[in-house]
Design a protein around this motif. Structure first.
Motif, PDB file in Angstrom:
ATOM      1  N   LEU B  48       0.790  -1.037   0.034  1.00 44.26           N
ATOM      2  CA  LEU B  48      -0.037   0.102  -0.075  1.00 44.26           C
ATOM      3  C   LEU B  48       0.884   1.142  -0.149  1.00 44.26           C
ATOM      4  CD1 LEU B  48      -3.065   1.272   0.294  1.00 44.26           C
ATOM      5  CD2 LEU B  48      -2.371   1.345   2.510  1.00 44.26           C
ATOM      6  N   ILE B  49       1.752   1.275   0.834  1.00 43.08           N
ATOM      7  CA  ILE B  49       2.600   2.417   1.099  1.00 43.08           C
ATOM      8  C   ILE B  49       3.571   2.487  -0.085  1.00 43.08           C
ATOM      9  CG2 ILE B  49       4.729   3.562   2.661  1.00 43.08           C
ATOM     10  CD1 ILE B  49       1.953   2.986   3.831  1.00 43.08           C
ATOM     11  N   GLU B  50       3.981   1.687  -0.840  1.00 44.05           N
ATOM     12  CA  GLU B  50       4.783   1.722  -1.904  1.00 44.05           C
ATOM     13  C   GLU B  50       3.972   1.992  -3.221  1.00 44.05           C
ATOM     14  OE1 GLU B  50       6.742  -2.106  -1.885  1.00 44.05           O
ATOM     15  OE2 GLU B  50       7.988  -1.651  -0.086  1.00 44.05           O
ATOM     16  N   THR B  51       2.910   1.378  -3.115  1.00 49.53           N
ATOM     17  CA  THR B  51       1.941   1.904  -4.279  1.00 49.53           C
ATOM     18  C   THR B  51       1.595   3.537  -4.327  1.00 49.53           C
ATOM     19  OG1 THR B  51       0.998  -0.191  -4.547  1.00 49.53           O
ATOM     20  CG2 THR B  51      -0.153   1.332  -5.562  1.00 49.53           C
ATOM     21  N   ALA B  52       1.057   3.835  -3.115  1.00 47.50           N
ATOM     22  CA  ALA B  52       0.990   5.242  -3.034  1.00 47.50           C
ATOM     23  C   ALA B  52       2.162   6.072  -3.341  1.00 47.50           C
ATOM     24  CB  ALA B  52       0.227   5.553  -1.481  1.00 47.50           C
ATOM     25  N   HIS B  53       3.134   5.791  -2.521  1.00 47.70           N
ATOM     26  CA  HIS B  53       4.381   6.533  -2.885  1.00 47.70           C
ATOM     27  C   HIS B  53       4.554   6.923  -4.494  1.00 47.70           C
ATOM     28  CE1 HIS B  53       8.376   8.273  -2.217  1.00 47.70           C
ATOM     29  NE2 HIS B  53       8.971   7.221  -2.902  1.00 47.70           N
ATOM     30  N   LEU B  54       4.588   5.901  -5.113  1.00 45.46           N
ATOM     31  CA  LEU B  54       4.753   5.863  -6.593  1.00 45.46           C
ATOM     32  C   LEU B  54       3.805   6.713  -7.236  1.00 45.46           C
ATOM     33  CD1 LEU B  54       5.747   2.251  -7.606  1.00 45.46           C
ATOM     34  CD2 LEU B  54       7.209   4.275  -7.505  1.00 45.46           C
ATOM     35  N   GLU B  55       2.481   6.732  -6.740  1.00 43.82           N
ATOM     36  CA  GLU B  55       1.283   7.477  -7.376  1.00 43.82           C
ATOM     37  C   GLU B  55       1.259   8.775  -7.093  1.00 43.82           C
ATOM     38  OE1 GLU B  55      -2.253   4.419  -8.940  1.00 43.82           O
ATOM     39  OE2 GLU B  55      -2.116   4.831  -6.895  1.00 43.82           O
ATOM     40  N   PRO B 120      -4.450  10.500  -0.141  1.00 40.61           N
ATOM     41  CA  PRO B 120      -4.755   9.099  -0.779  1.00 40.61           C
ATOM     42  C   PRO B 120      -5.153   8.213   0.054  1.00 40.61           C
ATOM     43  CG  PRO B 120      -2.135   9.379  -0.579  1.00 40.61           C
ATOM     44  CD  PRO B 120      -2.877  10.840  -0.321  1.00 40.61           C
ATOM     45  N   PHE B 121      -4.998   8.452   1.548  1.00 40.30           N
ATOM     46  CA  PHE B 121      -5.770   7.292   2.214  1.00 40.30           C
ATOM     47  C   PHE B 121      -6.924   8.103   3.106  1.00 40.30           C
ATOM     48  CE2 PHE B 121      -1.098   5.459   2.815  1.00 40.30           C
ATOM     49  CZ  PHE B 121      -1.174   5.019   1.781  1.00 40.30           C
ATOM     50  N   ALA B 122      -6.544   9.321   3.896  1.00 44.20           N
ATOM     51  CA  ALA B 122      -7.402   9.813   4.893  1.00 44.20           C
ATOM     52  C   ALA B 122      -8.249  10.526   4.379  1.00 44.20           C
ATOM     53  CB  ALA B 122      -6.532  10.627   5.966  1.00 44.20           C
ATOM     54  N   PHE B 123      -8.246  11.060   3.139  1.00 45.70           N
ATOM     55  CA  PHE B 123      -9.504  11.720   2.337  1.00 45.70           C
ATOM     56  C   PHE B 123      -9.674  11.210   1.060  1.00 45.70           C
ATOM     57  CE2 PHE B 123      -9.187  13.951   6.066  1.00 45.70           C
ATOM     58  CZ  PHE B 123     -10.534  14.144   6.294  1.00 45.70           C
ATOM     59  N   SER B 124      -9.580  10.130   0.805  1.00 45.07           N
ATOM     60  CA  SER B 124      -9.858   9.360  -0.429  1.00 45.07           C
ATOM     61  C   SER B 124     -10.694   8.056  -0.004  1.00 45.07           C
ATOM     62  CB  SER B 124      -8.666   9.066  -1.267  1.00 45.07           C
ATOM     63  OG  SER B 124      -8.894   8.449  -2.548  1.00 45.07           O
ATOM     64  N   THR B 125     -10.478   7.088  -1.090  1.00 46.79           N
ATOM     65  CA  THR B 125     -11.301   5.796  -0.931  1.00 46.79           C
ATOM     66  C   THR B 125     -11.844   5.478   0.234  1.00 46.79           C
ATOM     67  OG1 THR B 125     -10.178   5.286  -2.994  1.00 46.79           O
ATOM     68  CG2 THR B 125     -11.786   3.538  -2.321  1.00 46.79           C
ATOM     69  N   ALA B 126     -10.979   5.260   1.112  1.00 48.11           N
ATOM     70  CA  ALA B 126     -11.308   4.666   2.566  1.00 48.11           C
ATOM     71  C   ALA B 126     -11.141   5.671   3.606  1.00 48.11           C
ATOM     72  CB  ALA B 126     -10.329   3.635   2.947  1.00 48.11           C
ATOM     73  N   GLY B 127     -11.292   7.091   3.083  1.00 51.71           N
ATOM     74  CA  GLY B 127     -11.191   8.097   4.003  1.00 51.71           C
ATOM     75  C   GLY B 127     -12.384   8.512   4.801  1.00 51.71           C
ATOM     76  N   GLY B 128     -12.185   9.625   5.415  1.00 49.03           N
ATOM     77  CA  GLY B 128     -13.355  10.266   6.316  1.00 49.03           C
ATOM     78  C   GLY B 128     -14.694  10.332   5.817  1.00 49.03           C
ATOM     79  N   ASP B 129     -14.589  10.454   4.376  1.00 50.54           N
ATOM     80  CA  ASP B 129     -16.182  10.624   3.999  1.00 50.54           C
ATOM     81  C   ASP B 129     -16.978   9.348   3.984  1.00 50.54           C
ATOM     82  OD1 ASP B 129     -15.894  13.574   3.793  1.00 50.54           O
ATOM     83  OD2 ASP B 129     -15.229  13.442   1.531  1.00 50.54           O
ATOM     84  N   GLN B 153      -7.610   1.158  -5.435  1.00 48.02           N
ATOM     85  CA  GLN B 153      -8.046  -0.227  -5.448  1.00 48.02           C
ATOM     86  C   GLN B 153      -7.661  -1.113  -4.418  1.00 48.02           C
ATOM     87  OE1 GLN B 153      -9.942  -1.485  -8.527  1.00 48.02           O
ATOM     88  NE2 GLN B 153     -10.364  -2.846  -6.940  1.00 48.02           N
ATOM     89  N   LEU B 154      -6.497  -0.851  -3.990  1.00 47.43           N
ATOM     90  CA  LEU B 154      -6.036  -1.565  -2.921  1.00 47.43           C
ATOM     91  C   LEU B 154      -7.083  -1.471  -1.765  1.00 47.43           C
ATOM     92  CD1 LEU B 154      -2.114  -1.050  -3.063  1.00 47.43           C
ATOM     93  CD2 LEU B 154      -3.421  -3.356  -3.350  1.00 47.43           C
ATOM     94  N   MET B 155      -7.190  -0.089  -1.387  1.00 45.17           N
ATOM     95  CA  MET B 155      -8.078   0.399  -0.468  1.00 45.17           C
ATOM     96  C   MET B 155      -9.451  -0.252  -0.704  1.00 45.17           C
ATOM     97  SD  MET B 155      -6.941   2.047   2.190  1.00 45.17           S
ATOM     98  CE  MET B 155      -5.760   3.346   2.863  1.00 45.17           C
ATOM     99  N   ALA B 156     -10.033  -0.158  -1.745  1.00 42.55           N
ATOM    100  CA  ALA B 156     -11.486  -0.732  -2.153  1.00 42.55           C
ATOM    101  C   ALA B 156     -11.397  -2.214  -1.700  1.00 42.55           C
ATOM    102  CB  ALA B 156     -11.746  -0.485  -3.422  1.00 42.55           C
ATOM    103  N   ASP B 157     -10.361  -2.987  -2.053  1.00 39.32           N
ATOM    104  CA  ASP B 157     -10.300  -4.254  -1.880  1.00 39.32           C
ATOM    105  C   ASP B 157     -10.294  -4.896  -0.350  1.00 39.32           C
ATOM    106  OD1 ASP B 157     -10.196  -4.835  -4.534  1.00 39.32           O
ATOM    107  OD2 ASP B 157      -7.936  -5.137  -4.559  1.00 39.32           O
ATOM    108  N   ALA B 158      -9.627  -3.900   0.399  1.00 36.04           N
ATOM    109  CA  ALA B 158      -9.666  -4.084   1.835  1.00 36.04           C
ATOM    110  C   ALA B 158     -10.908  -3.908   2.406  1.00 36.04           C
ATOM    111  CB  ALA B 158      -8.615  -3.028   2.405  1.00 36.04           C
TER     112      ALA B 158
END
Lengths: 485, 485
Positions: B48-55, B120-129, B153-158
């Protein structure tokens, strides 16, 4: 036009000054002001009742009751505001001293109130919208309802007296007597105005909503626009309550000459011999019942036009007409009937006819009844006339109904709105413009509040609701625990 | 286009089924689901961390921290939901048996979430909203942010794994990977969608807001659209903190390459020898500081264009530029300066430049500072860098600031948003589209709830939150008293 704009600008600037005063008051001070307003309204003598009677044709007894309700609203909302319930005070202190964060709800700013004609006291000048806005710490600008200007002025004077006695500036409450539509638009568009409350027709409410959303800075516009409040009459209940239920339905339909936003304008049941007997009973009840004058000629015209349109639609026929009367502004009640298949083909049959009009919809079976339920737009109320035996057959209906309305009733009638914490008077669009808020009950205050956080803020400049030592002794959520400490 | 519409329609219908499931759950069941989602996100490993870092080019350490914050958000929101705080259960029983009225808050319906690129984590797919919508009992449709699709996609899968393990239907959470703007519009317009949450630019947020309000049935669109978060630097404080405050300001301005909605993009002070010394200090700090890569080429382009426009305006000059670097997507910081008189003549100088850009505004005196404050549009935060001595000279400023923002800070910097009950992350338009709601902290759940009342409703069909005996043991307001009984 220029003169009008200047006047509106002057009034709104007064309201802004009133708001600046109110937002420095705490909840206890605001409650005191509200109690004082209640007392001044209570002290208004027969002149109020007589004036309103002449302007609205509402019976004296009804107006006495509505006055008591209005006074009670101010007191109940004040009681609620006073407890700090709506302040939602929250304090989080970092154990390592990194932050001290405190939040509470403050007023949005000046609120424009457009009152209703059908409640000249409880939902007009000194009504629930005005009480909840002041409870929230917002100043108010009431655009007086043109149908009861004198009543409005008497109420405005009472509020002004209370404000003056409490030493508050006059801008806390402002009364605009103009009957021009343009004046209302100017008010909603003014940059100092921060919210709008409206009770009335869909057309009026939607126009104000659109105006508020199209401002350079959109503002919340809460409009309560009525609905048809369908009653779902189920077979077993009908079989055991045929006569009393016909009485109850006609009484609710004709109450206040049908001029309630909770009027049960649609009744849905399953066709057959039993429903035919019920319809015969309804006819008998309607023939025996007297209606009366409507609030004003405009409402009567609209009622006559809409009920006329309704019975012109394919598949709608007249079941029975009520007593006629040549008195001015007298409304003749009308019961119409239609098959559910017609209703499913034409959504207009589920639109509101404001007044003593009821449409009896006959379904082939419970499944078609479900289809009618699904066809419904947002409603203030949905009522189930059901027995214990019916319940288990209509669970699917219950489930859909939850998504369609603000209040669900089991038996009884939707007219008669209790001013209670547990009352929700609202509902999905088009019943209102925002399903998240109510316009009846103390929770109506929430419409006009917004949170603000103070981070590491000096104690002496915090609002009292958030100060150390909890000087107002309200419930606060401190480090995730409710406490008065 | 047809294919796209069909796909959107399919997804939204799945979400409607997910909503029907969720609205039958009680707050404890929903909290369990949220804890399960937190655990699945926590279990996501280095990928997750590596993917987000690259993106996103965000540093690994920052991403580790943001992941922890995201997991914590799910748990804290679940804790809050679990207590029944947002159910607001209210029961009023008439002592004469006339009515039994019960009210609680239920989910609005399917919610469309447009995540932010800067979190990309806290206010995106699996974020606060997403967490607050599910906490409210609403299903979610996330339109994945095109700048970090793989992370999304990683977050959605989780989330999907947690939903499956809890035995909930997959429609509770839905992930739309399309990067078409039209797909987003289709989602907002779909009749089953009942609310929208957005974090991003003013242009994007305003377009979605207008779309939501122009539907046949308008829906709430909460958009958090950023602001310039002005810092008001007062004379005495400046005199005693000149060097450390310059350090603190530059650090906050450059944090995350300036890509925070709480970035302090404007600093307002009184001109003179002292401010000149402070500016010299800022230059020194900026020269010494490294910035980094922005999230993606689009944000960098926009940053370069907007800062270029800013220094072309009359009276704006470059104070200092930051280190340059030829690396791809590298942002060069910029400090500009202007006299307050220029700012008062051109409101564009107070518009946001998203990135490491700061405008230092020099006022003739405290009165002109007040004029700048009055010129401000709605802000997420306003910060006072003030001493005890300054305070008594800036009370008028405090008062105006309250009407202009969602969070007021005394000293410190606005970057760093604590996920707490007492946090308000919002503010008057154009910081957000509705000043009454927050997008950070458990109270964010409130955006997606609406009340419903049950009158004389059979106990077995009531939601557990309202049943006799209080089976969930939540706080309820019963006949005006808080109780767990």
């Amino acid at each position: 036009m220029d003169r009008n704009e200047n006047e509106i600008d002057y009034v709104v600037k007064q309201a802004e000054a009133g708001f600046q005063f109110l937002q420095k008051t705490d909840v206890i001070e605001r409650a005191e002001l509200m109690y004082a307003i209640a007392a001044e309204i209570e002290a208004l003598g027969d002149i109020l009742i007589e004036t309103a009677h002449l302007e609205t044709a509402l019976p004296l007894g009804r107006l006495q009751g509505e006055k008591a309700r209005t006074v009670n609203q101010w007191r109940r909302y004040a009681d609620a505001v006073r407890t700090g319930l709506y302040s939602e005070a929250r304090i989080d202190r970092d154990p390592n001293g990194q932050f001290d964060l405190r939040k509470y709800n403050k007023g949005l700013g000046p609120v424009v109130v457009f009152g209703a004609s059908n409640f000249p006291f409880a939902f007009s000048t000194a009504g629930g919208d005005t009480a909840s806005a002041i409870g929230a710490g917002c100043s108010v600008i009431v655009k007086a309802h043109p149908a009861h200007l004198k009543t409005s002025q008497l109420m405005a004077d009472a509020i002004d007296r209370a404000i003056s006695k409490q030493g508050a500036p006059s801008g806390v409450f402002n009364h605009v007597l103009s009957d021009s539509f343009a004046a209302g638009q100017e008010l909603v568009r003014h940059r100092f105005v921060k919210a709008v409350a409206f009770t009335g027709s869909f057309r009026g409410g939607k126009a104000l909503f659109d105006l508020g959303q199209s401002r350079p800075d959109p503002i919340p516009v809460f409009a309560e626009m009525g609905s048809v409040n369908p009653v779902f009459l189920l077979p077993d209940y009908l079989g055991n309550n045929l006569e009393p239920f016909a009485k109850q339905y006609i009484a609710s339909l004709l109450l206040g000459v049908g001029q309630f936003c909770t009027n049960p304008g649609v009744l849905v049941s399953v066709g057959g011999e039993q429903l035919d007997r019920f319809k015969a009973e309804l006819k008998k009840e309607l023939q025996a019942a007297a209606t009366g004058k409507m609030l004003h000629a405009g409402i009567l015209d609209s009622y006559n036009r809409l009920k006329g349109e309704m019975v012109q639609y394919d598949g709608v026929s007249i079941l029975e007409e009520g007593q006629d009367n040549t008195a001015q502004d007298f409304a003749q009640a009308l019961l119409a009937e239609a098959e559910a298949s017609q209703v499913l083909a034409n959504p207009k049959l589920l639109e509101e006819v404001f007044g003593p009009f009821g449409l009896i919809i006959s379904c082939a079976d419970l499944n078609e009844m479900k289809n009618v339920m699904e066809q419904l737009e947002g409603q203030i109320t949905i009522t189930f006339a059901a027995s214990a035996q019916d319940i288990h057959e209509c669970q699917a209906l219950f489930s859909i109904a939850q998504d369609k309305c603000g209040r669900l009733l089991f038996q009884g009638m939707p007219t008669g709105v209790e001013v209670q914490y547990a009352m929700h008077h609202g509902g999905p669009y088009p019943a209102t413009t925002d399903a998240r808020f109510t316009s009846v009950g103390p929770d109506a205050v929430k419409r006009f509040l917004r949170p603000i956080s103070f981070q590491n803020w000096p104690n002496e400049f915090l609002p009292k609701e958030l100060q150390d030592g909890n000087p107002l002794q309200i419930d606060r959520l401190v480090n995730q625990q409710w406490t008065k400490a």
